[in-house]
Write a protein that holds these residues in place. Structure first.
Motif, PDB file in Angstrom:
ATOM      1  N   VAL A 114       7.665  -1.546   3.241  1.00 46.04           N
ATOM      2  CA  VAL A 114       6.397  -1.510   2.512  1.00 46.04           C
ATOM      3  C   VAL A 114       5.643  -0.241   2.883  1.00 46.04           C
ATOM      4  O   VAL A 114       5.522   0.114   4.048  1.00 46.04           O
ATOM      5  CB  VAL A 114       5.532  -2.764   2.822  1.00 46.04           C
ATOM      6  CG1 VAL A 114       4.185  -2.674   2.117  1.00 46.04           C
ATOM      7  CG2 VAL A 114       6.269  -4.033   2.430  1.00 46.04           C
ATOM      8  N   ARG A 115       5.130   0.425   1.866  1.00 47.69           N
ATOM      9  CA  ARG A 115       4.373   1.663   2.047  1.00 47.69           C
ATOM     10  C   ARG A 115       3.120   1.609   1.178  1.00 47.69           C
ATOM     11  O   ARG A 115       2.986   0.772   0.302  1.00 47.69           O
ATOM     12  CB  ARG A 115       5.210   2.879   1.606  1.00 47.69           C
ATOM     13  CG  ARG A 115       6.533   3.007   2.348  1.00 47.69           C
ATOM     14  CD  ARG A 115       6.322   3.841   3.592  1.00 47.69           C
ATOM     15  NE  ARG A 115       7.582   4.026   4.268  1.00 47.69           N
ATOM     16  CZ  ARG A 115       7.872   3.497   5.450  1.00 47.69           C
ATOM     17  NH1 ARG A 115       7.008   2.760   6.071  1.00 47.69           N
ATOM     18  NH2 ARG A 115       9.028   3.713   6.020  1.00 47.69           N
ATOM     19  N   ILE A 116       2.240   2.549   1.422  1.00 45.48           N
ATOM     20  CA  ILE A 116       1.043   2.704   0.593  1.00 45.48           C
ATOM     21  C   ILE A 116       1.130   4.065  -0.087  1.00 45.48           C
ATOM     22  O   ILE A 116       1.396   5.078   0.566  1.00 45.48           O
ATOM     23  CB  ILE A 116      -0.244   2.625   1.438  1.00 45.48           C
ATOM     24  CG1 ILE A 116      -0.352   1.248   2.094  1.00 45.48           C
ATOM     25  CG2 ILE A 116      -1.471   2.915   0.583  1.00 45.48           C
ATOM     26  CD1 ILE A 116      -1.543   1.103   3.027  1.00 45.48           C
ATOM     27  N   LYS A 117       0.928   4.066  -1.419  1.00 46.91           N
ATOM     28  CA  LYS A 117       0.921   5.341  -2.144  1.00 46.91           C
ATOM     29  C   LYS A 117      -0.369   6.078  -1.782  1.00 46.91           C
ATOM     30  O   LYS A 117      -1.464   5.555  -1.987  1.00 46.91           O
ATOM     31  CB  LYS A 117       0.983   5.102  -3.650  1.00 46.91           C
ATOM     32  CG  LYS A 117       2.317   4.573  -4.108  1.00 46.91           C
ATOM     33  CD  LYS A 117       2.374   4.482  -5.617  1.00 46.91           C
ATOM     34  CE  LYS A 117       3.748   3.995  -6.033  1.00 46.91           C
ATOM     35  NZ  LYS A 117       3.915   4.005  -7.483  1.00 46.91           N
ATOM     36  N   PHE A 123       0.083  -0.611  -2.674  1.00 42.20           N
ATOM     37  CA  PHE A 123       1.302  -0.887  -1.926  1.00 42.20           C
ATOM     38  C   PHE A 123       2.516  -0.773  -2.838  1.00 42.20           C
ATOM     39  O   PHE A 123       2.442  -1.057  -4.031  1.00 42.20           O
ATOM     40  CB  PHE A 123       1.276  -2.311  -1.356  1.00 42.20           C
ATOM     41  CG  PHE A 123       0.215  -2.526  -0.323  1.00 42.20           C
ATOM     42  CD1 PHE A 123       0.418  -2.167   0.994  1.00 42.20           C
ATOM     43  CD2 PHE A 123      -1.010  -3.102  -0.668  1.00 42.20           C
ATOM     44  CE1 PHE A 123      -0.549  -2.365   1.954  1.00 42.20           C
ATOM     45  CE2 PHE A 123      -1.990  -3.307   0.283  1.00 42.20           C
ATOM     46  CZ  PHE A 123      -1.766  -2.937   1.595  1.00 42.20           C
ATOM     47  N   PHE A 124       3.635  -0.373  -2.259  1.00 42.22           N
ATOM     48  CA  PHE A 124       4.913  -0.440  -2.961  1.00 42.22           C
ATOM     49  C   PHE A 124       5.992  -0.744  -1.938  1.00 42.22           C
ATOM     50  O   PHE A 124       5.804  -0.550  -0.737  1.00 42.22           O
ATOM     51  CB  PHE A 124       5.203   0.852  -3.741  1.00 42.22           C
ATOM     52  CG  PHE A 124       5.556   2.038  -2.890  1.00 42.22           C
ATOM     53  CD1 PHE A 124       6.884   2.389  -2.671  1.00 42.22           C
ATOM     54  CD2 PHE A 124       4.557   2.820  -2.313  1.00 42.22           C
ATOM     55  CE1 PHE A 124       7.208   3.487  -1.885  1.00 42.22           C
ATOM     56  CE2 PHE A 124       4.872   3.923  -1.526  1.00 42.22           C
ATOM     57  CZ  PHE A 124       6.195   4.262  -1.311  1.00 42.22           C
TER      58      PHE A 124
END
Length: 133
Positions: A114-117, A123-124
């Motif tokens: 999980v990451r944050i743009k 989140f993506f």
């Protein structure tokens, strides 16, 4: 008596040692009560097994004739944060699902994958097959 808490109330024959029921039960007891396991995995320090399942025949009866090949016993999928193995909470899940659900968090404080743009703050998630063709 396993780890001073659990009772193997059936004859422990070579065949029994190979049985699914015994191996699941023995592993569950070890995860909660083996000092060496708890030292390696401190998250199990507060984990317990319900009194009913401390007796092998009760766990074996609960397991019944389920085909659990390739599956793992999970205590906290239905109830996140649960620390007791018991009939109401436990389910069987594929090993890959169990590993994914309990994977350590990444260095960003979010679950693995999980990451944050940066531009949007949304989140993506992403996955990949590392080390495989």
């Amino acid at each position: 008596m396993r780890y001073g808490v659990a009772t193997m109330d059936e004859k422990l024959t070579p065949e029994m040692r190979k049985s699914t029921a015994y191996n699941l039960w023995n592993s569950m007891i070890g995860r909660c009560y083996s000092p060496s396991h708890v030292a390696r995995r401190p998250s199990y320090e507060q984990c317990t097994v319900c009194p009913e399942w401390l007796i092998f025949s009760n766990f074996k009866a609960w397991l019944g004739t389920r085909d659990v090949s390739g599956l793992q016993l999970d205590k906290d999928l239905k109830y996140p944060g649960n620390t007791e193995y018991n009939p109401q909470c436990c389910v069987f899940v594929p090993a890959c699902v169990n590993t994914l659900l309990h994977a350590p968090h990444s260095d960003n404080g979010l679950p693995v994958g999980v990451r944050i743009k940066p531009k949007t703050g949304k989140f993506f998630a992403s996955i990949s097959k590392r080390g495989q063709d």
